[in-house]
Enzyme design. Structure first.
Site, mmCIF file in Angstrom:
data_model
loop_
_atom_site.group_PDB
_atom_site.id
_atom_site.type_symbol
_atom_site.label_atom_id
_atom_site.label_comp_id
_atom_site.label_asym_id
_atom_site.label_seq_id
_atom_site.Cartn_x
_atom_site.Cartn_y
_atom_site.Cartn_z
ATOM 1 N N THR A 109 0.513 -1.436 0.145
ATOM 2 C CA THR A 109 -0.077 -0.174 0.024
ATOM 3 C C THR A 109 1.031 1.420 -0.243
ATOM 4 O OG1 THR A 109 0.086 -0.106 2.429
ATOM 5 C CG2 THR A 109 -1.676 -1.002 1.323
ATOM 6 N N HIS B 178 6.647 0.006 7.240
ATOM 7 C CA HIS B 178 6.713 0.927 8.318
ATOM 8 C C HIS B 178 6.856 0.076 9.883
ATOM 9 C CE1 HIS B 178 2.125 -0.486 8.833
ATOM 10 N NE2 HIS B 178 1.867 -0.349 7.950
ATOM 11 N N HIS C 270 4.954 -3.466 10.285
ATOM 12 C CA HIS C 270 5.364 -4.663 9.329
ATOM 13 C C HIS C 270 6.297 -5.080 10.370
ATOM 14 C CE1 HIS C 270 2.947 -2.559 6.011
ATOM 15 N NE2 HIS C 270 2.944 -2.818 5.703
ATOM 16 N N LYS D 186 -10.471 -0.562 8.811
ATOM 17 C CA LYS D 186 -10.537 0.354 7.772
ATOM 18 C C LYS D 186 -11.304 0.884 8.211
ATOM 19 C CE LYS D 186 -6.326 0.595 7.059
ATOM 20 N NZ LYS D 186 -5.470 1.962 7.207
ATOM 21 N N ARG E 124 -10.366 1.789 1.046
ATOM 22 C CA ARG E 124 -9.200 2.445 0.229
ATOM 23 C C ARG E 124 -9.160 3.231 -1.340
ATOM 24 N NH1 ARG E 124 -4.208 -0.113 3.622
ATOM 25 N NH2 ARG E 124 -4.617 -1.982 4.851
ATOM 26 N N GLN F 17 -7.554 -13.476 -0.183
ATOM 27 C CA GLN F 17 -6.554 -14.288 0.832
ATOM 28 C C GLN F 17 -5.879 -16.018 0.740
ATOM 29 O OE1 GLN F 17 -4.997 -11.350 3.885
ATOM 30 N NE2 GLN F 17 -4.497 -13.368 5.612
ATOM 31 N N ASP G 268 -5.328 -8.455 13.571
ATOM 32 C CA ASP G 268 -6.355 -7.787 12.969
ATOM 33 C C ASP G 268 -6.738 -8.612 11.661
ATOM 34 O OD1 ASP G 268 -3.636 -7.055 11.617
ATOM 35 O OD2 ASP G 268 -4.360 -5.783 10.663
ATOM 36 N N LYS H 166 -2.544 1.904 18.939
ATOM 37 C CA LYS H 166 -0.959 1.473 18.610
ATOM 38 C C LYS H 166 0.452 2.695 18.029
ATOM 39 C CE LYS H 166 -3.518 -1.111 14.050
ATOM 40 N NZ LYS H 166 -3.668 -1.218 13.335
ATOM 41 N N LYS I 92 3.189 5.755 15.468
ATOM 42 C CA LYS I 92 2.164 7.417 14.784
ATOM 43 C C LYS I 92 3.215 8.012 15.086
ATOM 44 C CE LYS I 92 -0.857 5.359 11.663
ATOM 45 N NZ LYS I 92 -0.806 6.355 10.466
ATOM 46 N N THR I 93 3.908 9.447 14.544
ATOM 47 C CA THR I 93 3.907 10.212 15.347
ATOM 48 C C THR I 93 3.828 11.835 14.873
ATOM 49 O OG1 THR I 93 5.865 11.185 13.224
ATOM 50 C CG2 THR I 93 6.820 9.532 15.447
#
Length: 411
Positions: A40, A45, A48, A82, A86, A175, A196, A231, A234-235
């Protein structure tokens, strides 16, 4: 220790489809397993990275990873977690992202296939040219719509006004088919992934068992969250990426150096190769001593992702910056209720509330001119929302210009 025992001790495992059978499988060893990553973006990140570390531990224990890059499934988009569909990507963008992710994964996993190394696969090879009618007859017949709608990933979306598109509804089937194909091509018997992905993993396990009568298993990992269940990764400026062009080694180091005290031991266990005796020793440190553990965590993680030279540079730069820490420690502070940040307080309200600026208009100018930082990260969006996950140990440093510092403390 076999791979199951390693993953269990380090805190990876969340759910298993057939626990006793999986334990026996790992005792025997030589398990071929797969983890899927949808391209994606053009970089992995921090979210992952936990699954990449699990893959590395599995390989170190003599098992064979298949890294499946979702060049096919990315054309649909995983609805898990989500609120909305997406954004659709072009084939060219997807293929570019696939190439970037393949290159990144090779830093962590051995892909020397001739000597038993990992396999790199792309589900575009079998998904993009499927005959839809044949696929429905061969695979779709094994899926119950009732059971699919009961899955959390679909149920949550069905409750939203936007609902769930038929396109996304196909994701679970795709999947599941991935696992079936990998089982057929490489005798892959285990799918692993974030918690998830539980519903999607079960779909593949059941498809293989129904169509072939052969054993297949699933395992999920805990998601990377802090002690409050939020989670991580994130910043103020966005996601923490593994690509140094997106998140510099220094920023990457600082992110881990500044995590909460309660999260140190868990991150050392999940995201480094340090022995667990050392992980537990570092995690037990208290008071200012825990900062030593945070330095080790930040250094070890940066070394794995960016190399020892970049990790050393980042550590030296962070220590140099700490010289101005005295100024920030003695800065004025304001206590504000944590509830004020639950929905996000806009940056201009925060600046005026703590008195860093006399008015919203001056705050707006300061933000637009790049003169405002939160936790040493610039904020340039006047609509930016300040939330509790930006605080470290209940504290957030606000800076205006080069000389104005103010600590916001949650109460």
């Amino acid at each position: 220790m076999n791979a199951y025992e390693v993953l269990k001790e380090r805190g990876f495992i969340e759910q298993l489809t057939h626990e006793e059978e999986i334990k026996a499988l790992f005792e025997k060893g030589g398990v071929t397993f797969y983890i899927g990553i949808d391209p994606t973006a053009d970089s992995l990140h921090v979210g992952h990275f936990l699954t990449v570390m699990a893959m590395a531990h599995m390989q170190r224990c003599g098992n064979r990873p298949i890294c499946l890059v979702g060049g096919g499934t990315a054309m649909i988009g995983d609805p898990s977690g989500k609120a909305d569909m997406r954004k659709m990507m072009t084939v060219e963008t997807i293929d570019h992202n696939v190439a970037c992710i393949k290159k990144q994964l090779s830093h962590f996993i051995n892909f020397d296939e001739e000597n038993g190394g990992a396999i790199m696969a792309n589900n575009a090879d079998w998904l993009r040219n499927l005959n839809y009618i044949e696929f429905l007859r061969d695979v779709g017949v094994h899926f119950s719509v009732n059971r699919m709608l009961a899955a959390d990933c679909f149920k949550t979306r069905m409750e939203k006004e936007a609902g769930l598109s038929f396109l996304e509804f196909n994701y679970m089937i795709m999947q599941g088919y991935d696992f079936f194909e990998l089982n057929k091509r490489y005798n892959c018997t285990l799918q692993m992934g974030g918690n998830d992905q539980w519903s999607n993993i079960i779909a593949g396990v059941e498809l293989i068992r129904r169509k072939t009568g052969k054993p297949a298993y699933g395992m999920t990992f805990k998601l990377l969250t802090n002690s409050e269940g939020v989670k991580m990764g994130k910043t103020v400026s966005g996601a923490v990426w593994l690509d140094p062009e997106k998140t510099s080694p220094y920023e990457f180091y600082q992110y881990w150096r500044n995590i909460g005290d309660k999260d140190v031991e868990k991150c050392l266990a999940l995201l480094t190769f340090l022995p667990m005796d050392e992980v537990r020793r570092l995690g037990a440190l208290e008071g200012s001593e825990i900062n030593k553990a945070k330095e080790i965590l930040a250094f070890e993680l940066t070394k794995i992702v960016h190399g020892e030279e970049e990790a050393t540079k980042a550590q030296e730069a962070a220590r140099a910056l700490f010289g101005k820490g005295a100024a920030t420690a003695s800065a004025p502070s304001t206590e504000l209720p944590a509830a004020d940040f639950a929905e996000g307080m806009d940056i201009l309200t925060l600046l005026t509330t703590i008195g860093v600026v006399p008015s919203r208009s001056e705050g707006r100018r300061a933000v637009q001119q790049g003169g405002v930082k939160l936790a040493e990260k610039p904020v340039t969006d006047v609509d930016f929302k300040v939330t509790t996950d930006l605080f470290t140990d209940g504290k957030l440093l606000v800076q205006k210009g080069k000389k104005t510092f103010h600590n916001v403390i949650l109460k």
